[in-house]
Write a protein that holds these residues in place. Structure first.
Motif, PDB file in Angstrom:
ATOM      1  N   PHE A   1       0.840  -1.201   0.000  1.00  0.00           N
ATOM      2  CA  PHE A   1       0.000   0.000   0.000  1.00  0.00           C
ATOM      3  C   PHE A   1       0.878   1.256   0.000  1.00  0.00           C
ATOM      4  CE2 PHE A   1       0.906  -0.851   4.436  1.00  0.00           C
ATOM      5  CZ  PHE A   1       1.177   0.412   4.958  1.00  0.00           C
ATOM      6  N   SER A   2       0.243   2.350  -0.396  1.00  0.00           N
ATOM      7  CA  SER A   2       0.844   3.689  -0.304  1.00  0.00           C
ATOM      8  C   SER A   2      -0.226   4.649   0.190  1.00  0.00           C
ATOM      9  CB  SER A   2       1.365   4.167  -1.659  1.00  0.00           C
ATOM     10  OG  SER A   2       2.423   3.363  -2.114  1.00  0.00           O
ATOM     11  N   VAL A   3       0.166   5.520   1.112  1.00  0.00           N
ATOM     12  CA  VAL A   3      -0.718   6.603   1.553  1.00  0.00           C
ATOM     13  C   VAL A   3       0.023   7.913   1.376  1.00  0.00           C
ATOM     14  CG1 VAL A   3      -1.987   5.174   3.197  1.00  0.00           C
ATOM     15  CG2 VAL A   3       0.052   6.379   3.952  1.00  0.00           C
ATOM     16  N   ASP A   4      -0.737   8.963   1.110  1.00  0.00           N
ATOM     17  CA  ASP A   4      -0.088  10.268   0.934  1.00  0.00           C
ATOM     18  C   ASP A   4       0.162  10.910   2.288  1.00  0.00           C
ATOM     19  OD1 ASP A   4      -2.518  11.197   1.812  1.00  0.00           O
ATOM     20  OD2 ASP A   4      -3.224  11.822  -0.176  1.00  0.00           O
ATOM     21  N   GLU A   5       0.620  12.158   2.229  1.00  0.00           N
ATOM     22  CA  GLU A   5       0.975  12.827   3.485  1.00  0.00           C
ATOM     23  C   GLU A   5      -0.224  13.069   4.384  1.00  0.00           C
ATOM     24  OE1 GLU A   5       0.709  16.029   0.245  1.00  0.00           O
ATOM     25  OE2 GLU A   5       1.322  13.942   0.463  1.00  0.00           O
ATOM     26  N   GLU A   6      -1.445  12.956   3.831  1.00  0.00           N
ATOM     27  CA  GLU A   6      -2.654  13.149   4.635  1.00  0.00           C
ATOM     28  C   GLU A   6      -3.163  11.828   5.222  1.00  0.00           C
ATOM     29  OE1 GLU A   6      -3.825  16.055   5.385  1.00  0.00           O
ATOM     30  OE2 GLU A   6      -2.347  17.079   4.117  1.00  0.00           O
ATOM     31  N   GLY A   7      -2.541  10.708   4.807  1.00  0.00           N
ATOM     32  CA  GLY A   7      -2.972   9.414   5.305  1.00  0.00           C
ATOM     33  C   GLY A   7      -4.019   8.747   4.446  1.00  0.00           C
TER      34      GLY A   7
END
Length: 536
Positions: free
Chosen positions: A61-67
């Motif tokens: 998975f990948s999440v951005d800086e906001e989660g």
């Protein structure tokens, strides 16, 4: 003329243009081909990695800086029940158990700070059930700025179930340890306590947390003795002294000095290296006091023993006559000589007969033992046929063996025919040894009786695959009225006279008895006696 000349001058220029155009077309064709090849390879590579990512059992998975999830592979559906489309664009906390969010955020902060430490948390599946996952992640840094997190999530639900079961088993084992009335103790190679049960804590008046990691010898022994015990234990760890499976020692408790009997087992790792000792300690202080009292009682009883043998002999003779009548008449009734008996009556008669025979055997053994102790028994050396007495012994012991489905084998050396010895005593010795083997051999076991001639000696052995005997208890076997298990509810019955009579009768022939035994593997009782040089 001028116009024609101009036309002729322009034709070569057009040819050059044509050549240039053809070269350009060729170049474009080559570039197009290379581009198509590159795109094909890129597509093949993309398909290769996509196929493998899609077939992973674990979640990437990948999440951005906001989660917010920006990428996730199909394995998410196997773990949570949500599809990729349902997860992408959602905040990761939506899928985390509420009680674990704070701890997870702290773990993520450490990950962003550069600490690569795996963490475990609970997730809420689409169907509302709770499961466990294990996650490792790394921050995404571009141009020195934090852009999100890449991670790997592993389903550990089965592992947690195993962990729960292990904890339940450990708690159950701890309950067993705590409920027993003896000290259960584990110490390492340095003598430090690694485990101690509730009884141990009660004996020393301390909490478990106070005793764990403390030195056993400093705790249990007086200042005068602790160093000697430490040295002795260290020599055992180094292989300089043998292991002691049992010993008795005085230790310091909250109630003062107490005597404990210790049963010990050596703990080893998979490579066979000693890692410590497991011990159980039972307070035998009161028993020791009673034993000391018995010493004084023994002094008194020695006077009474002078008349004991005579009394036993007289009373045994007086009892044997009516007992023979009881056995004889019960046989007559059982065989319907005086009228038919019912099945239930036959069962009662069998009990009377079996109990009577047992009592008669006991009385005969007491008479023989009494005669031996008084020195009134003599050898009656006569020549007799060994095969004949073996046949008699076989007839009398085989029913007992068959009742337990024991394979009883007699192996008689062809050279053993007629010997000169006390026939009745040799029969008694053989009967007692075989009866003893049958008693302590489990059902469907094996017993081998071997009779061989070795020069001028007769060598007889009775070997079984029964329960075996602790080596330290072997000497006790041959003491009159002595049994290893002397409790009232012991499994194996008997008066403890059989082997003592065996030893006495063999020694009267100038022979000796030997015992070879191993716990749970069986025992071998053998004796040798000199025999006459003359044989028929």
């Amino acid at each position: 003329m001028i116009a024609k000349d101009k036309i002729k001058e322009e034709k070569p220029g057009e040819q050059d243009k044509q050549i240039i155009i053809e070269k350009l077309n060729e170049t474009v064709t080559n570039l197009t081909s290379k581009l198509e090849t590159a795109e094909s390879k890129l597509k093949s590579t993309e398909d290769f990695y996509t196929e493998r990512l899609n077939n992973l059992n674990d979640v990437l998975f990948s999440v951005d800086e906001e989660g917010v999830f920006t990428y996730i592979n199909p394995a998410i559906e196997n773990i949570t029940g949500y599809t990729i489309e349902e997860v992408l664009g959602t905040h990761f906390t939506k899928h985390v158990h509420p009680d674990d969010i704070c701890g997870l955020l702290e773990d993520i902060d450490r990950t962003v700070a550069g600490e690569h430490k795996p963490y475990m948390f609970r997730i809420v599946k689409k169907d509302g059930n709770i499961s466990y996952v294990h996650t490792t992640s790394r921050p995404i840094i571009k141009d020195g700025e934090f852009k999100g997190i890449n991670g790997l999530m592993v389903d550990i639900a089965r592992l947690k179930k195993v962990e729960v079961r292990l904890k339940e088993e450990r708690d159950r084992a701890q309950n067993y340890l705590d409920i027993v009335g003896v000290i259960i103790l584990v110490i390492d190679t340095a003598g430090n306590i690694k485990l101690i049960n509730k009884k141990g804590c009660e004996v020393f008046g301390c909490k478990e947390c106070q005793l764990i990691s403390s030195n056993w010898f400093d705790l249990a022994y007086s200042d005068e003795l602790k160093e000697a015990w430490k040295k002795d234990y260290n020599n055992f760890i180094l292989g300089k002294k043998p292991f002691k499976p049992y010993f008795e020692a005085t230790i310091q408790t909250k109630n003062g000095e107490r005597i404990f009997a210790w049963h010990n087992r050596c703990i080893k790792d998979e490579d066979g290296n000693i890692t410590g000792v497991l011990a159980s300690g039972n307070d035998i202080t009161e028993r020791k006091k009673a034993e000391q009292a018995l010493v004084f009682a023994k002094l008194i009883s020695e006077n009474a023993n002078r008349t004991k043998s005579q009394f036993l002999s007289n009373i045994s003779h007086e009892l044997r006559t009516p007992l023979n009548l009881i056995i004889g008449y019960s046989d007559l009734l059982h065989e319907d000589y005086v009228g038919a008996t019912t099945r239930e009556q036959k069962q009662y008669l069998e009990v009377i007969k079996r109990s009577g025979n047992r009592l008669l055997l006991l009385l005969n053994s007491m008479i023989e033992m009494s005669a031996v102790e008084e020195g009134n028994i003599e050898l009656k050396l006569k020549e007799f046929s060994v095969p004949v007495i073996i046949k008699d012994i076989k007839h009398s012991t085989m029913p007992m063996a068959k009742k337990k489905q024991i394979n009883l084998q007699f192996n008689l050396d062809d050279e053993v025919k007629t010997i000169k010895a006390d026939k009745n005593k040799i029969k008694t010795v053989l009967y007692n040894l075989i009866n003893n083997a049958i008693k302590f051999t489990p059902e469907c076991g094996n017993i081998n009786v071997n009779i061989m001639k070795e020069g001028k000696l007769l060598n007889v052995s009775v070997e079984d695959d029964g329960i075996g005997i602790e080596k330290e208890n072997i000497d006790q076997l041959f003491h009159p009225f002595s049994q290893i298990d002397s409790s009232l509810n012991r499994k194996f019955e008997g008066a403890g006279l059989g082997l003592s009579i065996v030893k006495e009768f063999v020694q009267m022939h100038g022979g000796k008895v030997q015992v070879e035994t191993e716990i749970d593997k069986g025992s071998k009782f053998s004796f040798i006696i000199p025999i006459s040089d003359e044989e028929n």
